[in-house]
Design a protein around this motif. Sequence first.
Motif, PDB file in Angstrom:
ATOM      1  N   GLU A 121      -4.660  10.172   8.106  1.00  0.00           N
ATOM      2  CA  GLU A 121      -4.730  10.578   6.780  1.00  0.00           C
ATOM      3  C   GLU A 121      -5.201   9.594   5.959  1.00  0.00           C
ATOM      4  OE1 GLU A 121      -1.465  13.167   5.144  1.00  0.00           O
ATOM      5  OE2 GLU A 121      -1.353  11.505   3.446  1.00  0.00           O
ATOM      6  N   ILE A 122      -6.320   9.992   5.185  1.00  0.00           N
ATOM      7  CA  ILE A 122      -6.775   8.764   4.387  1.00  0.00           C
ATOM      8  C   ILE A 122      -6.547   9.094   2.998  1.00  0.00           C
ATOM      9  CG2 ILE A 122      -9.059   7.222   4.023  1.00  0.00           C
ATOM     10  CD1 ILE A 122     -10.026   8.428   6.465  1.00  0.00           C
ATOM     11  N   ASN A 123      -5.977   7.997   2.472  1.00  0.00           N
ATOM     12  CA  ASN A 123      -5.545   8.077   0.958  1.00  0.00           C
ATOM     13  C   ASN A 123      -6.241   6.867   0.241  1.00  0.00           C
ATOM     14  OD1 ASN A 123      -3.727  10.329   1.548  1.00  0.00           O
ATOM     15  ND2 ASN A 123      -2.188   8.736   2.121  1.00  0.00           N
ATOM     16  N   LYS A 124      -6.437   7.086  -0.971  1.00  0.00           N
ATOM     17  CA  LYS A 124      -6.952   6.101  -2.018  1.00  0.00           C
ATOM     18  C   LYS A 124      -6.345   5.739  -3.044  1.00  0.00           C
ATOM     19  CE  LYS A 124     -11.841   4.604  -2.679  1.00  0.00           C
ATOM     20  NZ  LYS A 124     -13.455   5.025  -2.812  1.00  0.00           N
ATOM     21  N   LEU A 125      -5.945   4.683  -3.248  1.00  0.00           N
ATOM     22  CA  LEU A 125      -5.355   4.252  -4.689  1.00  0.00           C
ATOM     23  C   LEU A 125      -6.340   4.184  -5.580  1.00  0.00           C
ATOM     24  CD1 LEU A 125      -3.032   1.059  -3.598  1.00  0.00           C
ATOM     25  CD2 LEU A 125      -2.578   3.462  -3.424  1.00  0.00           C
ATOM     26  N   ASP A 126      -5.844   4.222  -7.093  1.00  0.00           N
ATOM     27  CA  ASP A 126      -6.816   4.110  -8.099  1.00  0.00           C
ATOM     28  C   ASP A 126      -7.779   2.987  -7.993  1.00  0.00           C
ATOM     29  OD1 ASP A 126      -6.028   6.451  -9.069  1.00  0.00           O
ATOM     30  OD2 ASP A 126      -4.625   5.757 -10.662  1.00  0.00           O
ATOM     31  N   ASN A 127      -7.244   1.789  -7.512  1.00  0.00           N
ATOM     32  CA  ASN A 127      -7.962   0.380  -7.617  1.00  0.00           C
ATOM     33  C   ASN A 127      -8.954   0.543  -6.253  1.00  0.00           C
ATOM     34  OD1 ASN A 127      -6.443   0.311  -5.375  1.00  0.00           O
ATOM     35  ND2 ASN A 127      -5.395  -1.646  -6.128  1.00  0.00           N
ATOM     36  N   GLY A 128      -8.940   1.520  -5.527  1.00  0.00           N
ATOM     37  CA  GLY A 128     -10.142   1.690  -4.640  1.00  0.00           C
ATOM     38  C   GLY A 128      -9.646   1.397  -3.045  1.00  0.00           C
TER      39      GLY A 128
END
Lengths: 448, 463
Positions: free
Chosen positions: A23-30
């Motif tokens: 699962e690939i997630n991304k935080l707001d900061n990239g």
Amino acid sequence: MSGALLPRPELGDIRPFEANPREINKLDNGMEVSSFALGRAPLVFLRLNIRNHRVFNRESIWLERFSAQYLNEGGAGSYDPDSLAREFSSIGGQLHISADEAATTFSTTVPSESLSTALNLLGLAVKEPTFPEQEAERIRDNLLRELELSLDQPQVAAAQGFRNLVYGDDHHFGNLLPQREYLQEFGRGDALNYWSEQQSADRAHIYVSGQFDREVLVNEVESNFSNWKVGGVALGDLGPAVWNHKTRLFNRDQAEQSTIYMGLPVIAPGESDWIALEVLNALLGGSFHSRITLNIREDKGYTYSPRSALLTQPNDGVWLQMADVTTDVTAAAIKEILFEISRIRTDPPELDELQDIKQYMVGSFIRQMSEPVSRMGHFVFSDLHGISDDEDDHYIEQVMNLQPEDIRRTAETYLDPSRFSVSIAGDIDRIKDSLSSVEGLSPFETAT
Amino acid sequence: MILILTHVHRCQGRYIYMCFIFKEVTLSSSIPTNFELPVDRHVLSNGLRILLHKDSSSPVVCVAVYYHVGMRSEPKGRTGFAHLFEHLMFQGSQQLGKMELVSQVQSVGGTLNGSTRFDFTNYWEVVPSHALELVLWMEADRMRGPNITETELVNQRDVVKNEIKVNVLNRPYGTFPWLDVQEHAFDNWHNNHNGYGDMVDLDAADLKDVEEFFYRYYSPRNAVLCIAGDFETEEALGYAEKYFADIPAQELPVPVDISESQQFQERNIHKIDNMASRPALAVAYRTPERGTKEFYALGLLNSILTVGDDSLLRQRLVRQKGYTSSVSGSMNFLGHMHNAETPLVHTTSLIHDQDVSPDQILDDMDEVIASLKLDDFDEDLLVRAKTKVRSGLYGLLSGSGYPRFGVADLLSSFELLEGNAENASDIPRRFDEVSADDLVRTASNYLVPENRTIIRLEAGVSP
């Protein structure tokens, strides 16, 4: 001494391999987060990669290593170096920070119940390193020792010569080793500058595997990394490897063996012939039952551990054959290696031979995907080279569809010995005359 | 905020050869923290011990055959023969040609290897589970006897000589510390000879030696077969019975005597390495007997002294004094503390700067060890050591590049060396039972000058 001989059994029914996707997630900061559960041991494996900014500067070769060691042994936040080491140790882990030309990597492995603390400490190490002044000299001395010890190793000498030939003198990858005079000048300011240019959440990707509580992971990644800054210098471009038909000799008086590195630039992972090239490599020298290994080890006994490999960098790939051979048969071994390359460029492999090596590649892929660390490495590789996970769904099919002529054509296209760079560390006086008799080798030059 | 970018990939259908499917799984929120290695143990009528450990999390299986013969067992005048013999076991048997075992394993998508240790020689394959029967058939064929001619013997002798050159003769620190320490820390030839082999002895080995060595040591009664991974128990046992049961039984070989007389004096060895540019130091203490509380206490002392950035010798020698960049600790040069018989040595080694004397480093090491006293013992040291050991134990089970081999190795080693593979599950308890008192007592009884051998390596090359 024997009981009755029974006939060779047939293979049983194939059992499909079922694996959960990452699962690939991304935080707001990239910052990106890849996670997948795998393995039965109650461990969680963490690896945080930060892509490096890459502009070659001769005076800063190994600065990334210096900075990584400084980060590793410098403490973070309110922890001094010793107390940070104890904190990691108390949860059964160690912090490892390493760097090469492509990335700085923070990694640790801890029992699963310590995921939360591990992420907290990792976050501190990344965001709040302290770079204490009093550690600079010791860390610089460590690297000076490392340099000296590297210079003693024949494999390092041969590798340095090879990389210098294919990447040139003004390239990161063409310079495995720094000059002592520059290394001696590294100080705290250099590490601070380097790190402020490198660290940036939008160039970071944390990989998590093993057994872990997903809710803890989501919460702790958010809590520890969402406030990490975005910044740093934009990624630069590197020049590619180049053909450089030269033979470079590095003298080692009285050496019992010659260490041979020979090969040339090919293509980058992800390009259309890459998978064919991987299969060709396994057939030629990259597996135990490969042609070059059978020839110079199992038939001739010239060497113990010959191997070929695809050396990859971002947007770049190099094929090379390595072998440590008994000094007296240096030229003979190179002739055999060239013979095998010539043979595969001319004659397609037999169907059975190709079928076997394709199955080997498929099995290797499944083994790689069956263990947490190796599967993590697979994803790191894919991300570094911009290869989509969708490609994994088709990998086996692509391998199995390759035909003998595909392998011959790939060899003819990419493995042209008239473009080879050759680097040898050995006793020059004892090998140079016989090397002159090897057809296709360029005139020698001696490394200083 | 966390944004999900990609999620599920699915393969489009069954391929002819093998299907790789991504599927979603539900992650459990309760992660087990216990350490158990369930094992079914069986013995065939010819004495072959069979260990079965099921793990069907992916369709791979490891088959490992451990023969109770290692470097310590080889005869005088034939140093390196156990290792040479290991190479020969890949050269063909009655129904398998030279390297055919390798090609068969590779052609089903598997991998394999073999190794020679102090007390055993092991051979293993990791293959897709549908190849289990084939691999067992091949290992049984190999157990029936190698088919070696002078050609294979000469070829593998050359390969082994090249292995010795690349790992020992053609590199700095090639014998340091393991060959140097073994040679000088022990008096019994079986423990102190060069297990890699002298070239003269390797040259002297002939086909008669091959035959005798095989007959003496490579029999079912002297072996353990471990199957770890994805299989059906009844089926796997059936294959083992089918292929191995009629291999003739033999008497167990007479074990070699590896006992050592007690050491009473410190041993000091000086040597020059003509390829090294920096000096090096190794300090080797004989260990307590395997399985004893003191043995596990020494395992924890190793963790306290040399494992991790917080370890006491690293703190002192690397961080505080800057003599070196790293310190290594070992209780078994050819593995770890769980897969060798005692006598062993606990060795601390380092490559250091020219401007510090080995004696200065020794003084520092002794001071660190002397600080482990009961009256002001830091209990946190022991707690951290136990945590590190537990983590390291889990690590042995994961990620060797050979899936399921880690567990096969532990189970087979305990079966061979302690007579019961189930003892492997007992490792955490053995460590947990060590108290601060045990730890300090072990340090004061074993980590003392009269129980150690010191190797001072002088650099023969100017930096």
